[in-house]
Design a protein around this motif. Structure first.
Motif, PDB file in Angstrom:
ATOM      1  N   ASN A 259       0.819  -1.217   0.000  1.00 13.35           N
ATOM      2  CA  ASN A 259       0.000   0.000   0.000  1.00 13.35           C
ATOM      3  C   ASN A 259       0.849   1.262   0.000  1.00 13.35           C
ATOM      4  O   ASN A 259       0.369   2.343   0.356  1.00 13.35           O
ATOM      5  N   GLY A 260       2.121   1.126  -0.418  1.00 15.77           N
ATOM      6  CA  GLY A 260       3.007   2.283  -0.472  1.00 15.77           C
ATOM      7  C   GLY A 260       3.532   2.731   0.861  1.00 15.77           C
ATOM      8  O   GLY A 260       4.236   3.757   0.941  1.00 15.77           O
ATOM      9  N   HIS A 261       3.252   1.982   1.947  1.00 15.20           N
ATOM     10  CA  HIS A 261       3.645   2.444   3.279  1.00 15.20           C
ATOM     11  C   HIS A 261       4.370   1.394   4.107  1.00 15.20           C
ATOM     12  O   HIS A 261       5.368   1.706   4.762  1.00 15.20           O
ATOM     13  N   SER A 262       3.891   0.166   4.126  1.00 18.73           N
ATOM     14  CA  SER A 262       4.406  -0.821   5.077  1.00 18.73           C
ATOM     15  C   SER A 262       5.162  -1.948   4.380  1.00 18.73           C
ATOM     16  O   SER A 262       4.948  -2.244   3.204  1.00 18.73           O
ATOM     17  N   ILE A 263       6.071  -2.560   5.135  1.00 18.48           N
ATOM     18  CA  ILE A 263       6.851  -3.690   4.644  1.00 18.48           C
ATOM     19  C   ILE A 263       6.043  -4.961   4.861  1.00 18.48           C
ATOM     20  O   ILE A 263       5.495  -5.183   5.934  1.00 18.48           O
ATOM     21  N   GLY A 264       5.945  -5.778   3.850  1.00 17.72           N
ATOM     22  CA  GLY A 264       5.171  -7.012   3.963  1.00 17.72           C
ATOM     23  C   GLY A 264       5.932  -8.098   4.693  1.00 17.72           C
ATOM     24  O   GLY A 264       6.871  -7.826   5.456  1.00 17.72           O
TER      25      GLY A 264
END
Length: 326
Positions: A259-264
């Motif tokens: 989502n452009g923000h968090s590391i999976g």
């Protein structure tokens, strides 16, 4: 034929196709120490244990007519070049093949190269397809915007090398680069050199391969569209470079981060629709589109908007050359 794709700063692809199918050569796939950075290697042997020499650090002369020269792109590789037996902890189940062997840093890329060999392609075809697949599934370390050189050992014994060294943009601002050095900044549009990967792979395919570039691109396109699972090492690198990713560009964040923000997490499925479209265009229009055509125009426009130095004239100047290997 033995073909090694030695990508500067990225993983190494090694594809081998035996000249004689009826000679069964036993191969051991072993896990190297973490310091080597490149996961698995194929260590080939014939009725004897070559020890660490089999990991491609030294030339391997098999008891058949096949001669293998496998090279690992590591400054410290020579330290492994000892005629000793493998420690038990490095041994894992063996893999056998009547057609050849492939070793890459990605299961998807290795699978791609194996399919190419099984479908009649030679080692150069397999190495090119594997490198293109790595540009999708291992894009944190490989990519069509990078720099690639190759060493090829032909079945007739001739050795050739393709020098794909990148050159700096002609419009580079030396003063701005001096400021980058002082600030410690090593990322961003301003730091990009002329990409040679596609040109190098195309030169190798055209001279020594047997398949069309579109066919070798298709597996990479499939992975980009359908997705692939993120590995543990990719998550580790994303954590390490998280701040640089966020600062570099909003678009890069959308590609790399969830989502452009968090590391999976390892195992998450990732697709790259835009990259798939670009690869399809290259398959349809040819590699020249990347250096002289519509894709080159778009690269230049994006560079100008974002303060980078690469221009279409720099892309046109990209000329990998075949040289005699040292």
């Amino acid at each position: 034929t033995i073909c090694e794709t030695l990508c500067q700063g990225v993983g190494t692809v090694i594809a081998v196709k035996w000249p004689s199918y009826n000679e069964r050569t036993e191969c051991t796939v072993a896990r190297l120490p973490a310091a080597t950075r490149h996961g698995h290697r194929a260590a080939c042997r014939k009725d004897l244990d070559l020890g660490l020499r089999s990991f491609g650090v030294c030339p391997i002369r098999l008891t058949t007519a096949t001669t293998a020269l496998l090279v690992i792109c590591l400054p410290s590789a020579a330290s492994f070049c000892q005629d000793v037996r493998l420690p038990p902890e490095l041994r894992v189940p063996e893999a056998r093949s009547d057609f050849g062997m492939v070793a890459t840093g990605s299961a998807e890329a290795t699978e791609t190269a194996v399919r190419i060999l099984e479908n009649g392609g030679n080692a150069v075809d397999a190495a090119v397809a594997a490198a293109l697949t790595l540009s999708v599934v291992d894009s944190d370390a490989s990519g069509i915007g990078g720099s690639t050189s190759m060493v090829i050992h032909l079945a007739n014994g001739r050795m050739v090398a393709i020098d794909g060294t990148s050159h700096a943009p002609t419009t580079i601002d030396v003063e701005r680069f001096r400021k980058f050095k002082e600030s410690g900044r090593t990322y961003g549009y301003e730091t990009v050199a002329a990409p040679t990967t596609l040109a190098t792979l195309e030169l190798a395919r055209a001279r020594y391969g047997t398949m069309k570039m579109a066919a070798l691109l298709q597996p990479a396109i499939d992975f980009a569209e359908r997705g692939y699972n993120l590995s543990k090492i990719q998550i580790v690198w994303t954590h390490k470079y998280f701040e640089n990713i966020v600062k570099s560009s909003h678009y890069l964040s959308l590609i790399v981060l969830e989502n452009g923000h968090s590391i999976g997490s390892a195992g998450d499925r990732q697709c790259q629709a835009d990259l798939a479209k670009t690869l399809r265009r290259i398959a349809f229009e040819g590699v020249q589109s990347f250096y002289r055509g519509s894709i080159a125009d778009e690269i230049e426009a994006d560079m100008i908007r974002s303060g980078g130095f690469i221009r279409k004239t720099d892309l046109i100047r990209v000329r990998p050359r075949e040289v005699y290997p040292l």
